[in-house]
Design a protein around this motif. Sequence first.
Motif, PDB file in Angstrom:
ATOM      1  N   GLU A 144      42.948  25.381 119.034  1.00 44.82           N
ATOM      2  CA  GLU A 144      43.860  24.220 118.988  1.00 44.82           C
ATOM      3  C   GLU A 144      43.074  22.918 118.831  1.00 44.82           C
ATOM      4  N   ALA A 145      41.921  22.849 119.477  1.00 46.46           N
ATOM      5  CA  ALA A 145      41.084  21.650 119.387  1.00 46.46           C
ATOM      6  C   ALA A 145      40.541  21.492 117.968  1.00 46.46           C
ATOM      7  N   ALA A 146      40.145  22.598 117.354  1.00 51.99           N
ATOM      8  CA  ALA A 146      39.625  22.541 115.987  1.00 51.99           C
ATOM      9  C   ALA A 146      40.697  22.069 115.009  1.00 51.99           C
ATOM     10  N   VAL A 147      41.954  22.466 115.252  1.00 50.01           N
ATOM     11  CA  VAL A 147      43.053  22.043 114.384  1.00 50.01           C
ATOM     12  C   VAL A 147      43.406  20.580 114.635  1.00 50.01           C
ATOM     13  N   TYR A 148      43.419  20.175 115.904  1.00 52.85           N
ATOM     14  CA  TYR A 148      43.818  18.802 116.245  1.00 52.85           C
ATOM     15  C   TYR A 148      42.725  17.782 115.929  1.00 52.85           C
ATOM     16  N   TRP A 149      41.476  18.168 115.982  1.00 58.02           N
ATOM     17  CA  TRP A 149      40.373  17.223 115.827  1.00 58.02           C
ATOM     18  C   TRP A 149      40.471  16.355 114.577  1.00 58.02           C
ATOM     19  N   PRO A 150      40.641  16.899 113.360  1.00 55.04           N
ATOM     20  CA  PRO A 150      40.729  16.016 112.187  1.00 55.04           C
ATOM     21  C   PRO A 150      41.959  15.103 112.225  1.00 55.04           C
ATOM     22  N   VAL A 151      43.050  15.577 112.786  1.00 56.73           N
ATOM     23  CA  VAL A 151      44.251  14.751 112.933  1.00 56.73           C
ATOM     24  C   VAL A 151      43.964  13.611 113.904  1.00 56.73           C
ATOM     25  N   TYR A 152      43.349  13.950 115.025  1.00 56.24           N
ATOM     26  CA  TYR A 152      42.975  12.956 116.024  1.00 56.24           C
ATOM     27  C   TYR A 152      42.092  11.879 115.408  1.00 56.24           C
ATOM     28  N   VAL A 153      41.046  12.288 114.725  1.00 58.55           N
ATOM     29  CA  VAL A 153      40.111  11.327 114.134  1.00 58.55           C
ATOM     30  C   VAL A 153      40.831  10.394 113.168  1.00 58.55           C
ATOM     31  N   ARG A 154      41.652  10.936 112.299  1.00 58.29           N
ATOM     32  CA  ARG A 154      42.370  10.118 111.322  1.00 58.29           C
ATOM     33  C   ARG A 154      43.328   9.139 112.006  1.00 58.29           C
ATOM     34  N   GLU A 155      44.171   9.644 112.898  1.00 53.68           N
ATOM     35  CA  GLU A 155      45.162   8.779 113.548  1.00 53.68           C
ATOM     36  C   GLU A 155      44.518   7.772 114.495  1.00 53.68           C
ATOM     37  N   TRP A 156      43.596   8.237 115.331  1.00 53.20           N
ATOM     38  CA  TRP A 156      42.946   7.363 116.306  1.00 53.20           C
ATOM     39  C   TRP A 156      42.195   6.249 115.583  1.00 53.20           C
ATOM     40  N   THR A 157      41.495   6.597 114.519  1.00 46.99           N
ATOM     41  CA  THR A 157      40.726   5.604 113.775  1.00 46.99           C
ATOM     42  C   THR A 157      41.645   4.594 113.096  1.00 46.99           C
ATOM     43  N   PHE A 158      42.747   5.042 112.540  1.00 43.86           N
ATOM     44  CA  PHE A 158      43.702   4.104 111.940  1.00 43.86           C
ATOM     45  C   PHE A 158      44.137   3.064 112.968  1.00 43.86           C
ATOM     46  N   ALA A 208      32.743  -1.358 115.995  1.00 42.43           N
ATOM     47  CA  ALA A 208      31.666  -0.362 116.014  1.00 42.43           C
ATOM     48  C   ALA A 208      32.240   1.050 115.938  1.00 42.43           C
ATOM     49  N   PHE A 209      33.320   1.286 116.664  1.00 45.87           N
ATOM     50  CA  PHE A 209      33.939   2.614 116.599  1.00 45.87           C
ATOM     51  C   PHE A 209      34.477   2.898 115.206  1.00 45.87           C
ATOM     52  N   SER A 210      35.133   1.929 114.611  1.00 48.17           N
ATOM     53  CA  SER A 210      35.690   2.149 113.276  1.00 48.17           C
ATOM     54  C   SER A 210      34.595   2.291 112.219  1.00 48.17           C
ATOM     55  N   ALA A 211      33.540   1.516 112.349  1.00 45.36           N
ATOM     56  CA  ALA A 211      32.507   1.469 111.313  1.00 45.36           C
ATOM     57  C   ALA A 211      31.580   2.674 111.328  1.00 45.36           C
ATOM     58  N   PHE A 212      31.204   3.155 112.531  1.00 41.66           N
ATOM     59  CA  PHE A 212      30.228   4.244 112.523  1.00 41.66           C
ATOM     60  C   PHE A 212      30.382   5.286 113.614  1.00 41.66           C
ATOM     61  N   VAL A 213      30.918   4.963 114.770  1.00 42.88           N
ATOM     62  CA  VAL A 213      31.016   5.969 115.829  1.00 42.88           C
ATOM     63  C   VAL A 213      31.958   7.102 115.409  1.00 42.88           C
ATOM     64  N   MET A 214      33.160   6.758 114.971  1.00 37.21           N
ATOM     65  CA  MET A 214      34.107   7.808 114.592  1.00 37.21           C
ATOM     66  C   MET A 214      33.642   8.570 113.353  1.00 37.21           C
ATOM     67  N   ARG A 215      32.965   7.886 112.439  1.00 34.89           N
ATOM     68  CA  ARG A 215      32.419   8.588 111.268  1.00 34.89           C
ATOM     69  C   ARG A 215      31.369   9.608 111.707  1.00 34.89           C
ATOM     70  N   GLY A 216      30.521   9.199 112.637  1.00 37.19           N
ATOM     71  CA  GLY A 216      29.498  10.117 113.140  1.00 37.19           C
ATOM     72  C   GLY A 216      30.101  11.294 113.882  1.00 37.19           C
ATOM     73  N   LEU A 217      31.086  11.022 114.726  1.00 35.21           N
ATOM     74  CA  LEU A 217      31.729  12.104 115.469  1.00 35.21           C
ATOM     75  C   LEU A 217      32.476  13.062 114.545  1.00 35.21           C
ATOM     76  N   SER A 218      33.111  12.512 113.521  1.00 33.40           N
ATOM     77  CA  SER A 218      33.881  13.382 112.621  1.00 33.40           C
ATOM     78  C   SER A 218      32.977  14.266 111.768  1.00 33.40           C
ATOM     79  N   ALA A 219      31.710  13.899 111.650  1.00 31.77           N
ATOM     80  CA  ALA A 219      30.769  14.721 110.889  1.00 31.77           C
ATOM     81  C   ALA A 219      30.281  15.928 111.695  1.00 31.77           C
ATOM     82  N   LEU A 220      30.531  15.910 112.995  1.00 33.91           N
ATOM     83  CA  LEU A 220      30.126  17.030 113.844  1.00 33.91           C
ATOM     84  C   LEU A 220      31.104  18.187 113.709  1.00 33.91           C
ATOM     85  N   PRO A 221      30.666  19.389 114.052  1.00 31.13           N
ATOM     86  CA  PRO A 221      31.626  20.493 114.141  1.00 31.13           C
ATOM     87  C   PRO A 221      32.700  20.122 115.174  1.00 31.13           C
ATOM     88  N   PRO A 222      33.937  20.567 114.985  1.00 33.97           N
ATOM     89  CA  PRO A 222      35.028  20.154 115.873  1.00 33.97           C
ATOM     90  C   PRO A 222      34.731  20.289 117.367  1.00 33.97           C
TER      91      PRO A 222
END
Length: 159
Positions: A124-138, A26-40
């Motif tokens: 720092e959070a705005a910079v790390y957020w896309p990295v976090y989403v990509r790595e955590w989701t992988f 569920a996290f991989s399929a839609f939760v992380m996609r939804g969170l990543s669509a939000l502003p950081p």
Amino acid sequence: MIEGPFFVLVVAGILGSGLVAGVFCAFSAFVMRGLSALPPAQGVAAMNAINVAAVRPAFMTVFGGAAMLNAMIAVVTFVVWPEDGTVELLLGSALYLLGAFGLTAVANVPRNDRLARLAAGAPEAAVYWPVYVREWTFWNHVRTVASAAAALVYVLALT
């Protein structure tokens, strides 16, 4: 043939591993996609809230309980050494214990801890957020596959 209490233990391992696989999926399929669509700032705040909620008894009982079941299956397999299904039982245990439980500790939790140390609106959070989403989701994809594979391999052990 696996039967009696050992059969029940393996069925419980199938259910636990499968349930955890579903949560991870569920996290991989839609939760992380939804969170990543939000502003950081919103994504960071939401994920930090999810990470706090995740360590409550409801999820931790399933997640940790599945790990205990998988460990018990491995131990009982070594003790009983069934005529059929030994390889599958040991492989299923390894898949869950290393690929789901262990990977959580070495890949996902450190990223969660780093995210928790950042103020949601900080640069720092705005910079790390896309990295976090990509790595955590992988790594979550890997945990999903490992948990589901553990359940599948346990089912094969029973056939």
